[in-house]
Write a protein that holds these residues in place. Structure first.
Motif, PDB file in Angstrom:
ATOM      1  N   ALA A   1       0.842  -1.206   0.000  1.00 58.33           N
ATOM      2  CA  ALA A   1       0.000   0.000   0.000  1.00 58.33           C
ATOM      3  C   ALA A   1       0.873   1.250   0.000  1.00 58.33           C
ATOM      4  O   ALA A   1       0.580   2.230  -0.706  1.00 58.33           O
ATOM      5  CB  ALA A   1      -0.928  -0.006   1.209  1.00 58.33           C
ATOM      6  N   ASP A   2       1.940   1.232   0.769  1.00 60.43           N
ATOM      7  CA  ASP A   2       2.873   2.362   0.790  1.00 60.43           C
ATOM      8  C   ASP A   2       3.617   2.474  -0.534  1.00 60.43           C
ATOM      9  O   ASP A   2       3.792   3.577  -1.075  1.00 60.43           O
ATOM     10  CB  ASP A   2       3.875   2.191   1.933  1.00 60.43           C
ATOM     11  CG  ASP A   2       3.198   2.064   3.277  1.00 60.43           C
ATOM     12  OD1 ASP A   2       2.611   3.052   3.744  1.00 60.43           O
ATOM     13  OD2 ASP A   2       3.250   0.955   3.859  1.00 60.43           O
ATOM     14  N   ILE A   3       4.058   1.345  -1.046  1.00 54.65           N
ATOM     15  CA  ILE A   3       4.807   1.336  -2.302  1.00 54.65           C
ATOM     16  C   ILE A   3       3.948   1.858  -3.446  1.00 54.65           C
ATOM     17  O   ILE A   3       4.436   2.593  -4.319  1.00 54.65           O
ATOM     18  CB  ILE A   3       5.320  -0.088  -2.599  1.00 54.65           C
ATOM     19  CG1 ILE A   3       6.422  -0.456  -1.595  1.00 54.65           C
ATOM     20  CG2 ILE A   3       5.821  -0.216  -4.038  1.00 54.65           C
ATOM     21  CD1 ILE A   3       6.867  -1.897  -1.672  1.00 54.65           C
ATOM     22  N   ALA A   4       2.668   1.519  -3.457  1.00 51.51           N
ATOM     23  CA  ALA A   4       1.775   1.976  -4.519  1.00 51.51           C
ATOM     24  C   ALA A   4       1.531   3.476  -4.464  1.00 51.51           C
ATOM     25  O   ALA A   4       1.435   4.148  -5.498  1.00 51.51           O
ATOM     26  CB  ALA A   4       0.442   1.238  -4.436  1.00 51.51           C
ATOM     27  N   THR A   5       1.450   4.020  -3.271  1.00 49.60           N
ATOM     28  CA  THR A   5       1.058   5.420  -3.095  1.00 49.60           C
ATOM     29  C   THR A   5       2.237   6.375  -3.199  1.00 49.60           C
ATOM     30  O   THR A   5       2.104   7.491  -3.729  1.00 49.60           O
ATOM     31  CB  THR A   5       0.354   5.592  -1.742  1.00 49.60           C
ATOM     32  OG1 THR A   5      -0.706   4.620  -1.630  1.00 49.60           O
ATOM     33  CG2 THR A   5      -0.243   6.981  -1.594  1.00 49.60           C
ATOM     34  N   PHE A   6       3.384   5.961  -2.714  1.00 49.01           N
ATOM     35  CA  PHE A   6       4.544   6.851  -2.654  1.00 49.01           C
ATOM     36  C   PHE A   6       4.889   7.521  -3.986  1.00 49.01           C
ATOM     37  O   PHE A   6       5.122   8.745  -4.023  1.00 49.01           O
ATOM     38  CB  PHE A   6       5.761   6.097  -2.107  1.00 49.01           C
ATOM     39  CG  PHE A   6       7.052   6.842  -2.269  1.00 49.01           C
ATOM     40  CD1 PHE A   6       7.371   7.903  -1.428  1.00 49.01           C
ATOM     41  CD2 PHE A   6       7.948   6.502  -3.278  1.00 49.01           C
ATOM     42  CE1 PHE A   6       8.557   8.616  -1.588  1.00 49.01           C
ATOM     43  CE2 PHE A   6       9.138   7.206  -3.441  1.00 49.01           C
ATOM     44  CZ  PHE A   6       9.439   8.267  -2.597  1.00 49.01           C
TER      45      PHE A   6
ATOM     46  N   VAL B   1       2.064  13.124   6.290  1.00 51.50           N
ATOM     47  CA  VAL B   1       2.360  12.638   4.941  1.00 51.50           C
ATOM     48  C   VAL B   1       3.833  12.896   4.618  1.00 51.50           C
ATOM     49  O   VAL B   1       4.513  12.039   4.051  1.00 51.50           O
ATOM     50  CB  VAL B   1       1.453  13.309   3.892  1.00 51.50           C
ATOM     51  CG1 VAL B   1       1.855  12.875   2.484  1.00 51.50           C
ATOM     52  CG2 VAL B   1      -0.012  12.962   4.151  1.00 51.50           C
ATOM     53  N   LYS B   2       4.340  14.060   4.989  1.00 50.71           N
ATOM     54  CA  LYS B   2       5.740  14.373   4.735  1.00 50.71           C
ATOM     55  C   LYS B   2       6.667  13.429   5.484  1.00 50.71           C
ATOM     56  O   LYS B   2       7.665  12.939   4.927  1.00 50.71           O
ATOM     57  CB  LYS B   2       6.059  15.818   5.123  1.00 50.71           C
ATOM     58  CG  LYS B   2       7.469  16.251   4.731  1.00 50.71           C
ATOM     59  CD  LYS B   2       7.719  17.703   5.031  1.00 50.71           C
ATOM     60  CE  LYS B   2       9.052  18.168   4.442  1.00 50.71           C
ATOM     61  NZ  LYS B   2      10.202  17.328   4.810  1.00 50.71           N
ATOM     62  N   ARG B   3       6.353  13.151   6.750  1.00 51.03           N
ATOM     63  CA  ARG B   3       7.164  12.207   7.532  1.00 51.03           C
ATOM     64  C   ARG B   3       7.190  10.842   6.854  1.00 51.03           C
ATOM     65  O   ARG B   3       8.244  10.216   6.705  1.00 51.03           O
ATOM     66  CB  ARG B   3       6.579  12.114   8.943  1.00 51.03           C
ATOM     67  CG  ARG B   3       7.287  11.168   9.897  1.00 51.03           C
ATOM     68  CD  ARG B   3       6.645   9.785   9.953  1.00 51.03           C
ATOM     69  NE  ARG B   3       5.222   9.864  10.232  1.00 51.03           N
ATOM     70  CZ  ARG B   3       4.389   8.852  10.007  1.00 51.03           C
ATOM     71  NH1 ARG B   3       4.836   7.717   9.450  1.00 51.03           N
ATOM     72  NH2 ARG B   3       3.111   8.962  10.296  1.00 51.03           N
ATOM     73  N   TRP B   4       6.025  10.390   6.430  1.00 48.40           N
ATOM     74  CA  TRP B   4       5.894   9.095   5.742  1.00 48.40           C
ATOM     75  C   TRP B   4       6.652   9.118   4.410  1.00 48.40           C
ATOM     76  O   TRP B   4       7.421   8.198   4.109  1.00 48.40           O
ATOM     77  CB  TRP B   4       4.403   8.826   5.540  1.00 48.40           C
ATOM     78  CG  TRP B   4       4.021   7.736   4.613  1.00 48.40           C
ATOM     79  CD1 TRP B   4       3.864   6.407   4.917  1.00 48.40           C
ATOM     80  CD2 TRP B   4       3.687   7.875   3.221  1.00 48.40           C
ATOM     81  NE1 TRP B   4       3.463   5.711   3.790  1.00 48.40           N
ATOM     82  CE2 TRP B   4       3.353   6.595   2.748  1.00 48.40           C
ATOM     83  CE3 TRP B   4       3.635   8.956   2.354  1.00 48.40           C
ATOM     84  CZ2 TRP B   4       2.969   6.368   1.430  1.00 48.40           C
ATOM     85  CZ3 TRP B   4       3.266   8.741   1.034  1.00 48.40           C
ATOM     86  CH2 TRP B   4       2.944   7.447   0.590  1.00 48.40           C
ATOM     87  N   HIS B   5       6.451  10.166   3.625  1.00 50.67           N
ATOM     88  CA  HIS B   5       7.121  10.289   2.335  1.00 50.67           C
ATOM     89  C   HIS B   5       8.637  10.255   2.498  1.00 50.67           C
ATOM     90  O   HIS B   5       9.347   9.535   1.789  1.00 50.67           O
ATOM     91  CB  HIS B   5       6.700  11.601   1.666  1.00 50.67           C
ATOM     92  CG  HIS B   5       7.541  11.990   0.485  1.00 50.67           C
ATOM     93  ND1 HIS B   5       8.735  12.663   0.621  1.00 50.67           N
ATOM     94  CD2 HIS B   5       7.368  11.793  -0.849  1.00 50.67           C
ATOM     95  CE1 HIS B   5       9.268  12.856  -0.566  1.00 50.67           C
ATOM     96  NE2 HIS B   5       8.462  12.352  -1.482  1.00 50.67           N
ATOM     97  N   ASP B   6       9.145  11.038   3.435  1.00 48.42           N
ATOM     98  CA  ASP B   6      10.591  11.127   3.611  1.00 48.42           C
ATOM     99  C   ASP B   6      11.184   9.808   4.095  1.00 48.42           C
ATOM    100  O   ASP B   6      12.304   9.446   3.703  1.00 48.42           O
ATOM    101  CB  ASP B   6      10.932  12.252   4.584  1.00 48.42           C
ATOM    102  CG  ASP B   6      10.605  13.637   4.029  1.00 48.42           C
ATOM    103  OD1 ASP B   6      10.281  13.733   2.826  1.00 48.42           O
ATOM    104  OD2 ASP B   6      10.649  14.609   4.805  1.00 48.42           O
ATOM    105  N   SER B   7      10.431   9.089   4.927  1.00 44.88           N
ATOM    106  CA  SER B   7      10.905   7.778   5.394  1.00 44.88           C
ATOM    107  C   SER B   7      11.035   6.794   4.237  1.00 44.88           C
ATOM    108  O   SER B   7      11.998   6.026   4.166  1.00 44.88           O
ATOM    109  CB  SER B   7       9.945   7.217   6.449  1.00 44.88           C
ATOM    110  OG  SER B   7       9.941   8.019   7.609  1.00 44.88           O
ATOM    111  N   ILE B   8      10.067   6.827   3.332  1.00 41.39           N
ATOM    112  CA  ILE B   8      10.113   5.915   2.188  1.00 41.39           C
ATOM    113  C   ILE B   8      11.208   6.334   1.211  1.00 41.39           C
ATOM    114  O   ILE B   8      11.980   5.501   0.713  1.00 41.39           O
ATOM    115  CB  ILE B   8       8.739   5.860   1.488  1.00 41.39           C
ATOM    116  CG1 ILE B   8       7.681   5.277   2.438  1.00 41.39           C
ATOM    117  CG2 ILE B   8       8.819   5.031   0.210  1.00 41.39           C
ATOM    118  CD1 ILE B   8       6.282   5.285   1.880  1.00 41.39           C
TER     119      ILE B   8
END
Length: 230
Positions: free
Chosen positions: A160-165, A184-191
């Protein structure tokens, strides 16, 4: 060996990233969608929808398997390896619901924004306003979820993360400031910092369009050729 018929778009990057995360051997077959290579017979034999990405897995259980639709490919790769998707029923369905959220919401709506705001010759205020508002709304949905969980589907990084990033990357293309969505920024930057993700988004990066779309590309992507019967 898995053949990946692809191009450096968000939907292509989903599969590149998943293969890198899963450490599966693969070969990239470039499909230049601006040049019309998606209409070639060898590609249509894999995907009648003439959209990237598609895969052919010679080592699939039961024999060679071809698949199109990035969401289906991600589910297949996760199930093939037993990784990147929870196995318990409730957690699995939570993962799938966020994958479907991307497939049915984030991808199509962001794509429509990109078309009307960036590519359409005639700028239609109604369409631009509609999709601008929808892009912002979808960011708010993600923000609310990621305020509660580390990853989209819970405590575990998943397809789900891989699809959205890849759709959240390059937010300036959608007139979005990720600082307005801190989770969202925290999540984006982590990925983005994951080595496998760095490798995945580098696949075919040298083919990324630079500058305005040419008239020939516009005809292929949005003109009569796109809608011709095949």
């Amino acid at each position: 060996m898995i053949q990946v018929w692809s191009w450096p778009t968000p939907n292509g990057h989903k599969v590149h990233i998943a293969l890198e995360e899963l450490e599966l051997p693969y070969e990239v077959v470039p499909v230049n969608i601006g040049a019309g290579e998606q209409f070639k017979p060898e590609f249509l034999a894999i995907t009648p929808n003439h959209r990237i990405p598609a895969i052919v897995d010679d080592d699939a259980p039961g024999g060679p398997l071809s698949l199109f639709e990035s969401g289906a490919i991600l589910i297949y790769l996760a199930e093939k390896t037993g990784k990147l998707m929870p196995t318990s029923p409730a957690a699995r369905y939570h993962c799938l619901q966020w994958l479907m959220f991307q497939m049915g919401g984030v991808g199509p709506m962001f794509g429509q924004y990109g078309h009307f705001a960036n590519y359409a010759v005639e700028k239609l205020p109604y369409a631009i306003e509609r999709y601008t508002n929808e892009v912002a709304r979808l960011h708010r949905v993600l923000e609310a979820q990621l305020a509660k969980t580390k990853w989209l589907a819970g405590d575990s990084y998943s397809i789900a993360d891989i699809a959205t990033f890849p759709w959240i990357r390059n937010p300036e293309r959608r007139n979005i400031d990720l600082a307005a969505y801190p989770n969202v920024k925290r999540w984006h930057d982590s990925i983005a910092a994951r080595p496998a993700v760095e490798r995945g988004v580098a696949v075919l990066a040298e083919n990324q369009r630079k500058g305005a779309m040419t008239p020939e590309e516009r005809e292929v992507m949005f003109g009569a050729k796109q809608f011709a019967a095949r």
